[in-house]
Structure formats: structure tokens, C-alpha cells
Design a protein around this motif. Structure first.
Motif, mmCIF file in Angstrom:
data_model
loop_
_atom_site.group_PDB
_atom_site.id
_atom_site.type_symbol
_atom_site.label_atom_id
_atom_site.label_comp_id
_atom_site.label_asym_id
_atom_site.label_seq_id
_atom_site.Cartn_x
_atom_site.Cartn_y
_atom_site.Cartn_z
ATOM 1 N N HIS A 48 -12.848 59.953 -39.241
ATOM 2 C CA HIS A 48 -13.602 60.831 -40.147
ATOM 3 C C HIS A 48 -13.833 62.237 -39.594
ATOM 4 C CE1 HIS A 48 -14.248 57.614 -42.990
ATOM 5 N NE2 HIS A 48 -14.903 56.889 -42.112
ATOM 6 N N LEU A 49 -13.359 62.537 -38.383
ATOM 7 C CA LEU A 49 -13.535 63.893 -37.837
ATOM 8 C C LEU A 49 -12.386 64.776 -38.308
ATOM 9 C CD1 LEU A 49 -14.653 63.178 -34.159
ATOM 10 C CD2 LEU A 49 -16.077 63.697 -36.156
ATOM 11 N N LYS A 50 -12.677 66.033 -38.534
ATOM 12 C CA LYS A 50 -11.665 66.983 -39.003
ATOM 13 C C LYS A 50 -11.774 68.285 -38.215
ATOM 14 C CE LYS A 50 -10.963 65.026 -43.450
ATOM 15 N NZ LYS A 50 -10.449 63.795 -42.966
ATOM 16 N N GLY A 51 -10.692 69.045 -38.213
ATOM 17 C CA GLY A 51 -10.688 70.385 -37.634
ATOM 18 C C GLY A 51 -11.090 70.408 -36.168
ATOM 19 N N ASP A 52 -11.944 71.367 -35.819
ATOM 20 C CA ASP A 52 -12.356 71.552 -34.428
ATOM 21 C C ASP A 52 -13.066 70.331 -33.867
ATOM 22 O OD1 ASP A 52 -11.259 74.080 -34.438
ATOM 23 O OD2 ASP A 52 -13.162 75.096 -34.825
ATOM 24 N N ALA A 53 -13.865 69.655 -34.696
ATOM 25 C CA ALA A 53 -14.575 68.459 -34.224
ATOM 26 C C ALA A 53 -13.570 67.380 -33.795
ATOM 27 C CB ALA A 53 -15.499 67.922 -35.315
ATOM 28 N N PHE A 54 -12.483 67.243 -34.552
ATOM 29 C CA PHE A 54 -11.452 66.275 -34.186
ATOM 30 C C PHE A 54 -10.827 66.632 -32.839
ATOM 31 C CE2 PHE A 54 -6.945 65.466 -33.773
ATOM 32 C CZ PHE A 54 -6.945 64.085 -33.755
ATOM 33 N N TRP A 55 -10.384 67.882 -32.692
ATOM 34 C CA TRP A 55 -9.696 68.280 -31.461
ATOM 35 C C TRP A 55 -10.624 68.203 -30.253
ATOM 36 C CZ3 TRP A 55 -4.767 67.889 -31.261
ATOM 37 C CH2 TRP A 55 -4.018 68.035 -32.415
ATOM 38 N N LYS A 56 -11.897 68.491 -30.446
ATOM 39 C CA LYS A 56 -12.871 68.384 -29.355
ATOM 40 C C LYS A 56 -12.978 66.929 -28.896
ATOM 41 C CE LYS A 56 -17.635 69.497 -28.157
ATOM 42 N NZ LYS A 56 -18.923 70.024 -28.610
ATOM 43 N N GLU A 57 -13.044 66.004 -29.852
ATOM 44 C CA GLU A 57 -13.099 64.569 -29.508
ATOM 45 C C GLU A 57 -11.785 64.124 -28.877
ATOM 46 O OE1 GLU A 57 -14.590 60.808 -28.969
ATOM 47 O OE2 GLU A 57 -15.742 62.532 -29.671
ATOM 48 N N ALA A 58 -10.663 64.572 -29.400
ATOM 49 C CA ALA A 58 -9.353 64.174 -28.869
ATOM 50 C C ALA A 58 -9.197 64.592 -27.411
ATOM 51 C CB ALA A 58 -8.237 64.782 -29.720
ATOM 52 N N GLU A 59 -9.739 65.734 -27.051
ATOM 53 C CA GLU A 59 -9.646 66.211 -25.658
ATOM 54 C C GLU A 59 -10.361 65.278 -24.691
ATOM 55 O OE1 GLU A 59 -7.782 68.575 -24.502
ATOM 56 O OE2 GLU A 59 -7.236 69.629 -26.341
ATOM 57 N N LYS A 60 -11.312 64.489 -25.184
ATOM 58 C CA LYS A 60 -12.071 63.552 -24.335
ATOM 59 C C LYS A 60 -11.274 62.293 -23.997
ATOM 60 C CE LYS A 60 -16.506 64.678 -26.503
ATOM 61 N NZ LYS A 60 -17.607 64.086 -27.301
ATOM 62 N N HIS A 61 -10.145 62.089 -24.641
ATOM 63 C CA HIS A 61 -9.405 60.829 -24.526
ATOM 64 C C HIS A 61 -8.059 61.028 -23.840
ATOM 65 C CE1 HIS A 61 -12.357 58.671 -26.922
ATOM 66 N NE2 HIS A 61 -12.449 59.793 -27.614
ATOM 67 N N GLY A 62 -8.124 61.356 -22.564
ATOM 68 C CA GLY A 62 -6.913 61.496 -21.759
ATOM 69 C C GLY A 62 -5.959 62.510 -22.345
ATOM 70 N N ARG A 63 -4.731 62.077 -22.550
ATOM 71 C CA ARG A 63 -3.679 62.980 -23.023
ATOM 72 C C ARG A 63 -3.476 62.882 -24.532
ATOM 73 N NH1 ARG A 63 1.333 62.304 -19.243
ATOM 74 N NH2 ARG A 63 1.946 64.058 -20.538
ATOM 75 N N LEU A 64 -4.471 62.368 -25.240
ATOM 76 C CA LEU A 64 -4.350 62.189 -26.683
ATOM 77 C C LEU A 64 -4.025 63.495 -27.405
ATOM 78 C CD1 LEU A 64 -4.636 60.510 -29.297
ATOM 79 C CD2 LEU A 64 -7.059 61.074 -29.249
ATOM 80 N N ALA A 65 -4.799 64.540 -27.150
ATOM 81 C CA ALA A 65 -4.572 65.820 -27.851
ATOM 82 C C ALA A 65 -3.179 66.354 -27.555
ATOM 83 C CB ALA A 65 -5.645 66.838 -27.460
ATOM 84 N N GLU A 66 -2.774 66.283 -26.286
ATOM 85 C CA GLU A 66 -1.432 66.758 -25.909
ATOM 86 C C GLU A 66 -0.355 65.941 -26.620
ATOM 87 O OE1 GLU A 66 1.406 66.637 -21.957
ATOM 88 O OE2 GLU A 66 -0.758 66.594 -21.681
ATOM 89 N N GLY A 67 -0.536 64.628 -26.653
ATOM 90 C CA GLY A 67 0.431 63.760 -27.334
ATOM 91 C C GLY A 67 0.509 64.038 -28.823
ATOM 92 N N LEU A 68 -0.638 64.287 -29.435
ATOM 93 C CA LEU A 68 -0.647 64.609 -30.870
ATOM 94 C C LEU A 68 0.043 65.933 -31.147
ATOM 95 C CD1 LEU A 68 -4.205 63.418 -31.886
ATOM 96 C CD2 LEU A 68 -2.030 62.469 -32.651
ATOM 97 N N ARG A 69 -0.187 66.912 -30.296
ATOM 98 C CA ARG A 69 0.490 68.206 -30.490
ATOM 99 C C ARG A 69 2.009 68.038 -30.374
ATOM 100 N NH1 ARG A 69 -4.175 69.962 -27.424
ATOM 101 N NH2 ARG A 69 -5.556 71.103 -28.839
ATOM 102 N N THR A 70 2.440 67.220 -29.410
ATOM 103 C CA THR A 70 3.871 66.942 -29.263
ATOM 104 C C THR A 70 4.403 66.225 -30.500
ATOM 105 O OG1 THR A 70 3.669 66.812 -26.866
ATOM 106 C CG2 THR A 70 5.605 65.763 -27.851
#
Length: 147
Positions: A48-70
Motif C-alpha cells: 500500500h505504499l506509493k512514491g517516496d514512501a515506497f522507496w524509503k521503505e525499500a531502502e530498508k530491505h537490503g538490495r531491494l530498491a537496487e533490484g527493483l531499479r534493475t
């Protein structure tokens, strides 16, 4: 961990309530080696998170944000490719997957173009193809089963 659900034993209202909850997710997939499946699992923390709130949470979970960007960039490279494919996997079994995924596997060298046995605009169009039926008869892929 996921709980596979027989959709004939649970009401639509129950599925909708589970899907809308913060704690659980409902997912449906016709892809893979087991046919059509519905399953329930514990929701990810960013549900249910969107936009900046989503990416902020994703950064807390290891390489999740990097993997999603890839994944986003890889997906954009195959933009416009739609439909589904029946693919011969390296171990000799067969899987149904989005055509876009099969194209990505070819590009990555995981399979050859000839390993894409059949394609169709949608899952049910693929199931009716002679190639699918022949492979299913040989027991190499399960017929679509609703769980």
C-alpha cells in the motif's frame, strides 16, 4: 511462505477482504510449472505504499530498491512485448511465462530462441495450442489446474 488456495472453497468477499488487508496478500499466477494457482501469503512491509514512501521503505530491505531499479530497466528494454510463452527450460521441463520474460531469458543467454515452443496473446490461448497439448500429454507440464 504461501498458502495455496482452492478458490472454489473460499468466497469472493473473503478473497477481497484478504487482498485489501495490510497483513496479507492474495496473488494469482498462471505461470510456472504447476498451472493456474491462487495463493495467500503474509504481506510485504511496503504493501500500500506509493512514491517516496515506497522507496524509503525499500531502502530498508537490503538490495531491494537496487533490484527493483534493475528490474524496471530490464522491463523497459522489452516494452511492448505482450502475451505468454511455453518455454523449454534448461533441465528439459516446460514452463508457462510472460513472453516478455522469455525474451529476457533469451537476451541473457539462459535459453535459446528455439526454446520458446509456442506463444499466444493470453494463457488460455496458449493452453489450446497443439504444442501445449502434446507436451501436456507427455506429462512434461501440468494441465491448468485451479487451486
Amino acid at each position: 511462505m504461501a498458502l495455496f488456495v482452492n478458490v472454489q472453497q473460499i468466497s469472493l468477499r473473503e478473497l477481497m477482504e484478504i487482498a485489501a488487508s495490510k497483513d496479507y496478500s492474495v496473488a494469482y499466477t498462471p505461470f510456472g510449472r504447476f498451472g493456474l494457482r491462487t495463493y495467500i501469503r503474509r504481506a510485504v512491509p511496503w504493501k500500500h505504499l506509493k512514491g517516496d514512501a515506497f522507496w524509503k521503505e525499500a531502502e530498508k530491505h537490503g538490495r531491494l530498491a537496487e533490484g527493483l531499479r534493475t528490474a524496471i530497466s530490464v522491463s523497459q528494454a522489452t516494452a511492448g512485448q505482450t502475451g505468454v510463452a511455453l518455454v523449454r527450460m534448461p533441465d528439459g521441463s516446460y514452463a508457462v511465462m510472460p513472453y516478455k520474460s522469455a525474451s529476457q531469458m533469451v537476451r541473457q543467454g539462459k535459453i535459446k530462441v528455439d526454446d520458446i515452443v509456442a506463444t499466444a496473446p493470453n494463457y488460455y490461448g496458449l493452453v489450446g495450442r497443439p504444442e501445449f497439448e502434446e507436451i501436456a500429454r507427455k506429462g512434461k507440464i501440468l494441465q491448468p489446474i485451479v487451486y
